[in-house]
Design a protein around this motif. Structure first.
Motif: not given
Lengths: 348, 318, 527
Positions: A278, A280, A316, C243, C246, C267, C269, C273-275, C279-286
């Protein structure tokens, strides 16, 4: 060491072990429903009976120690006949529902009935008719399928140390129960499921979100992903889904698990799982390809490094990821980005 | 070929015209239960388990014999479908022995699979049951009429081979059963023990007798091999347990070949650690034989040995 | 752990302090209960009457933040009564006289007063520990999550050294690690000061070794710890944060501060395995693969390196973390593309002495405990068999110090935090298991019944907890598990998250925040 003869063959075995232990070490199969190496010998099911020369009575091999010069027959006609009779008696008071029983294919009573040719119970008397305790969130207890081997009671007491269950009543009415028959949910039970793992029949069964037959699943040995004990366990896999967990023997957990390791697996195939990268944009996440996110990340790393120096970047790593992944993560930061700003939540 | 679009349980699928619903469903991973259907056999629509609901059609239709039409919307697990399947399974179980405890077929039995899937159990009843007639005369096939569900797969597969056609339906109504030739036992019949019928039987009515008491289906490690007797290479399965190969069973004929006893026995002799004695059928039924005779190698071996003795000066005793 | 889990059964006495073992390491908890049945003596010190307290020969319900006073008090009794192992002290330790001097003041009376326990119990505990042939200490975050955490560990070390309870089977000091691979993450250099195998980044020799293998110049400046990274991010000095697996938005102290820090980044990252909340605060979620979807190894709390095995394919387009990292590293100019984790382990072996003898082949059936320094090395069941690592055990005399925040008239109660059997860490996993959520559905606070009575709070009431950092509303659970003056909250939950309240003050050595002590005010909501 003592010398004993088993089925006409002489062996040297350690003294102070039982006949059953000796046979196990020598790979001579003896059927048993109530024996568990981790527990004190119990001698309840009588299936491990063997014939000793010079003795008229058959002896339970799980409670009889080897003696020098002992001559043992593990499968004489008399022994086989007696075992068949025991199995017949057990199955006569057992529901005939292997057709759909969840334990079918992994049931000791079924295995031995097949091995000894007991096709049905020949005693047509009364059968038990108790209600099933399904108050626990993770498993059910069906007293009608219970063969009263007592493994669950002993595991809960001797290994788990919880003593939530015990025997109640006597004779035909004996059943495994919680204090005052209030049900597992109202007992001191901590839902570890170690009783379920010990049950040789379908009396204690895990509740299943996705139903499966024992023969449909593949078992994959792995390490629990919760706390730091590192319990060894098997993931039960059907298709591309994890449908259950069973404990593994050996170090460090000796066949025991806790409620999280044993029953906390449904997150794996949960619909909330992240399934695509994803990015943003304008405050909203949009699905992206791996190539896109890789390009973006690499450009941001280069940009930050060029503008503010390597120490403006930090990472981290994770106490939840593997050694290999942690190694790569710190290597990436140290060797490729050029900073020691790598830490993880060891302190939390 | 023209293609048609249908929707099955909400999944859109495009298949060639002429496909049956059951085939189209399998394309999108939907398994419609069926006891009598086999893609290699003539469609008969006998077991009725594959009934599905088609929008616009009042009656449930058999998925194995109904061809897809463009725009068809099909429901394979609607309440109506499920309840009719449950009823069919219940009736089948009512006329079936409750012996999954020790049945050789347990774990691979379609009746068991579907009963589990639809949660149908044996029930007590005082009605009539199929008489228990067990033909034990063959060392290769055990036929237990009490377990037969009359799907007719065995009859159809047997009749696919021109000169066999050993099995057929006999009797009528409740008394219908599968008969061998003019209702003989295997030992006096024209059956050649190719075991085609065993490979297709969905239940425990026809089982490979050489597997009996060797283990449960779930205990085996299974490995497929090709037969080496002729160049067509029919498929056989090597069954092993605790690291030992304990049995061989026929899996599938190949290249238009019919499967044969010789191929199976040869494979057994090649792979199985401690094979049972082979049998040959004579006038008076089956008789125990040497492997040399059973595999039809007598002439060949005799000549070969004589040849070696002569040419190489090797001496064989006996 | 200096010892193995199985050695729990060999202890003659166990001293469990700051560990609710039966809930947080349940299987070790069962071994402890098995040991007790066989006659092992048990000392429990905890601010809460945990399950193990019921099995204890002595239960010391200490005030949060008084570990050192208790241990010093025990050492005082042991030295006064000459119960220590004089031979071991002479041969294997240094600085005994200094220790003796410092603990002289910690009479059972004084220790009892600081800890809020009975002095006889301290004496009894000291005797049980010192008189046991083989005594094991078991501790967890009740020891470490204090501003005096490092000192508390040192005092435990003092206790075990003067009694010679180290370097033998069934006796030692055993921190119980909370996360499945926290041991491994440390071993692998997931620390700002350490390269893999605890080789220091500031030591030229160590760095040069890695520079040779990795063929690149390495930074020598010590990096930042998690709390420091967050502080620097808030100040705008850290611009880019990656991150992996965590969730500091739930796990870290002072969540308002964490949020400010993360949103100040250029930025962010998050790979998970879940949002997650983070992760809600991230620019990119892997999207990462779960443990069931990949191969690898975890190192457990007894240093045992064990396999995890791929059981299913990753869901959707998710990828194993090692694959994602490999992909990125290649793009950043890394010369190697790993095709299987076993290849990474082979590289780990080549640079990490304690893992040198560990390969996938060797741990196929059973894991091996490091140090394992060559291919035939059987692994190490317990540490310090051949003597203390640094030659002689250094006794570090330390004094009790109050927690960073102590109750006062405005915030009159001590808030302490911990975990529950039925939830795990920030609930990203257990929060998605129905049965577990039925058993432990929501946040709560344990309040002693006398306290509750005074505040007119009944079981199930909604209460507001306020500290100098923030305020949350949760449900009161009136109980005798905690003493008057102490309240307890589990930290798992996002709703009513206790970490809005906790103190970010750090232990100066280990940089661990003081999650176990905060001064708090309690009010019944609507009163």
């Amino acid at each position: 060491m003592v010398r004993i003869t088993i089925n006409g063959v002489e062996y040297q075995v350690e003294d102070d072990i039982t006949i059953l232990e000796a046979c196990n070490r020598l790979d001579i199969p003896i059927p048993t429903l109530c024996h568990d190496e981790r527990l004190n010998p119990y001698g309840a099911c009588r299936l491990c009976l063997v014939e000793l020369k010079g003795k008229n009575k058959l002896e339970a091999s799980c409670t009889t120690k080897v003696r020098d010069g002992m001559e043992v027959e593990t499968h004489s006609d008399k022994v086989v006949r007696t075992r068949r009779e025991i199995l017949d008696l057990l199955f006569s008071n057992h529901p005939e529902d292997c057709l759909t029983c969840e334990k079918s294919g992994d049931c000791k009573l079924q295995d031995y009935c097949y091995e000894y040719g007991v096709e049905k119970g020949s005693y047509l008397g009364e059968k038990r008719d108790y209600s099933i305790d399904d108050s626990n969130h993770f498993y059910t207890y069906d007293p009608n399928k219970c063969i009263l081997c007592g493994k669950c009671v002993r595991v809960c007491d001797q290994l788990q140390g919880t003593s939530a269950i015990g025997f109640e009543n006597r004779g035909f009415k004996t059943k495994v129960s919680t204090p005052f028959d209030m049900g597992l949910a109202k007992s001191t039970c901590v839902s570890c499921g170690n009783c379920v793992a010990a049950c040789p029949v379908g009396a204690l069964l895990p509740k299943r979100k996705i139903r499966y037959r024992a023969w449909e699943v593949k078992k994959v040995k792995t390490t629990c992903s919760y706390c730091g004990v590192g319990c060894q366990m098997y993931l039960l896999v059907k298709g591309n889904q994890v449908v259950g967990v069973e404990p593994a023997e050996g170090k460090p957990n000796n066949g025991l698990l806790c409620v999280k390791g044993r029953f906390g697996y449904s997150f794996i195939n949960h619909t909330d799982r992240l399934k695509t990268p994803l990015i943003k944009r304008n405050g909203k996440f949009e699905e992206a390809s791996w190539e896109e996110v890789y390009d973006l990340i690499v450009s941001k790393i280069k940009e930050s490094k060029a503008k503010y120096g390597p120490n403006s970047l930090a990472g981290l790593t994770s106490a939840r990821c593997t050694n290999e992944e942690n190694y790569l993560f710190q290597k990436m930061f140290r060797a490729l980005i050029g900073t020691n700003n790598v830490d993880h939540c060891a302190r939390l | 070929m023209r293609e048609v679009n249908v929707v099955i349980d909400g999944k859109r699928v495009t298949v060639p015209e002429g496909y049956f619903i059951i085939q189209a469903a399998r394309e999108v991973g939907i398994d419609i239960p069926a006891l009598c259907y086999d893609p290699n056999l003539e469609v008969v629509g006998a077991c009725r388990l594959c009934l599905v609901e088609i929008e616009g059609s009042r009656k449930l239709q058999t998925a194995c014999s109904t061809k897809v039409r463009d725009g068809m919307v099909i429901h394979t697990e609607s309440d109506r479908v499920v309840s009719s399947r449950k009823e069919i399974l219940q009736l089948l179980l009512d006329n079936h022995p409750n012996d999954c405890l020790t049945c050789q077929k347990a774990g691979e039995c379609l009746l068991q699979e579907y009963a589990y899937r639809y949660d149908v159990k044996f029930r007590e009843h005082y009605g009539a049951r199929r008489p228990s007639y067990v033909d034990t005369t063959s060392p290769y096939i055990l036929k237990d009429d009490s377990k037969c569900i009359l799907c007719g797969k065995c009859v159809r597969t047997c009749s696919q081979v021109q000169d066999r056609r050993v099995l057929s339906f006999g009797g009528r109504g409740f008394d219908t059963r599968i008969v061998i030739d003019a209702d003989f036992n295997f030992d006096k019949s024209s059956c050649v023990s190719c075991n085609r019928c065993v490979t297709v039987c969905p239940v425990g009515a026809l089982v490979d007798k050489r597997l009996l008491n060797k283990g449960r289906s779930w205990e085996y490690h299974k490995r497929e091999v090709k037969c080496k007797v002729c160049e067509y290479g029919c498929s056989f399965e090597i069954l092993s347990k605790d690291g030992r190969n304990v049995a061989v069973r026929a899996k599938e004929a190949n290249g238009g070949r019919p499967l044969c006893l010789k191929g199976r026995l040869t494979t057994e002799f090649l792979y199985v650690d401690d094979p049972d004695k082979p049998y040959i059928k004579g006038e008076e039924g089956f008789i125990e034989a040497t492997w040399k005779d059973a595999l039809g190698l007598k002439d060949l071996l005799d000549k070969l040995l004589a040849h070696e003795e002569e040419e190489m000066g090797v001496e064989y005793n006996g | 752990m200096t010892n193995s889990i199985e050695e729990v059964l060999d202890n003659d006495a166990m001293f469990v302090i700051g560990s609710n073992t039966t809930e947080n390491h349940p299987v070790i908890g069962t071994f402890m209960k098995q040991a007790i049945r066989r006659g092992t003596k048990l000392i429990v010190a905890d601010p809460r009457r945990i399950e193990l307290a019921d099995y204890a020969d002595v239960f010391l319900q200490i005030k949060p933040g008084t570990n050192i006073a208790l241990i010093n008090g025990m050492i005082h009794v042991i030295i006064e009564n000459k119960l220590y192992d004089r031979d071991f002290v002479d041969k294997h330790t240094e600085n005994f006289e200094e220790l003796k001097k410092v603990v002289k003041d910690y009479t059972p009376e004084l220790a009892a007063e600081i800890c809020g326990v009975d002095k006889e119990d301290i004496i009894k505990a000291a005797r049980i520990y010192a008189e046991a042939e083989r005594a094991g200490i078991y501790y967890a975050m009740g020891i470490t999550q204090h501003t005096t955490g490092t000192h508390s560990v040192m005092s435990l070390s003092n206790l075990s050294l003067i009694c010679g309870n180290i370097g033998k089977e069934g006796a030692g000091i055993n921190p119980l690690r909370g996360q499945n691979n926290v041991q491994g993450a440390c071993d692998m250099g997931g620390l700002p000061t350490d390269l893999p195998g605890y080789q220091k980044v500031f030591k030229d020799e160590a760095r040069e070794k890695f520079e040779r293998v990795w063929k690149v110049k390495l930074p020598s400046k010590v990096g930042l710890t998690v709390p420091e990274i967050l502080d620097e991010a808030e100040k705008g000095k850290i611009k880019f944060l990656y991150i992996m697996g965590e969730n500091p938005m739930v796990s870290d102290p002072d969540i308002n501060h964490v949020k400010k820090a993360l949103t100040s980044l250029d930025f962010l990252i998050v790979q998970d395995i879940f949002l997650t909340e983070t992760a809600e605060l991230a620019d990119v979620v892997l999207p990462a693969a779960s443990f069931a979807e990949k191969d690898g190894t975890f190192t457990n709390t007894e240093r045992r390196v064990q396999r995890i095995r791929k059981a299913i394919e990753p869901v959707g387009a998710a990828k194993a973390d090692w694959q994602i990292l490999t992909d990125l590293m290649v793009r950043l100019g890394h010369d190697k593309k790993y095709s299987h984790p076993s290849e990474i382990m082979d590289e780990i072996r080549s640079v990490t002495p304690s893992y040198r003898g560990i390969s996938y082949d060797r741990i196929e059936v059973e894991g091996i405990q490091w140090p394992c320094t060559y291919m035939k090395h059987p692994g190490t069941k317990y540490l310090h068999r051949e003597g203390i690592a640094r030659g002689k055990g250094l006794l570090m005399a330390v004094d009790h110090r109050d927690s960073a925040e102590v109750p006062d008239s405005e915030y009159p109660f001590i808030l302490t935090t911990g975990r529950l059997l039925y939830q795990y860490h920030t609930r990203t996993m257990t929060g998605r298991v129905d049965g577990l959520n039925k058993l432990a559905p929501e946040s709560f606070v344990e309040i002693n019944d006398a306290t509750a009575n005074k505040l007119n709070i009944s079981n199930g009431d909604k209460v507001r907890l306020t500290t100098r950092r923030g305020s949350i509303i949760t449900t009161a659970r009136v109980t005798e598990i905690v003493d008057e003056g102490v309240v307890f909250m589990p930290f798992h939950y996002t709703e009513g998250a206790v970490n809005y309240l906790t103190n970010t003050k750090l232990d100066e050595h280990a940089k661990i925040p003081e999650l176990k002590v905060a001064a708090v005010k309690i009010e019944k909501v609507g009163s």
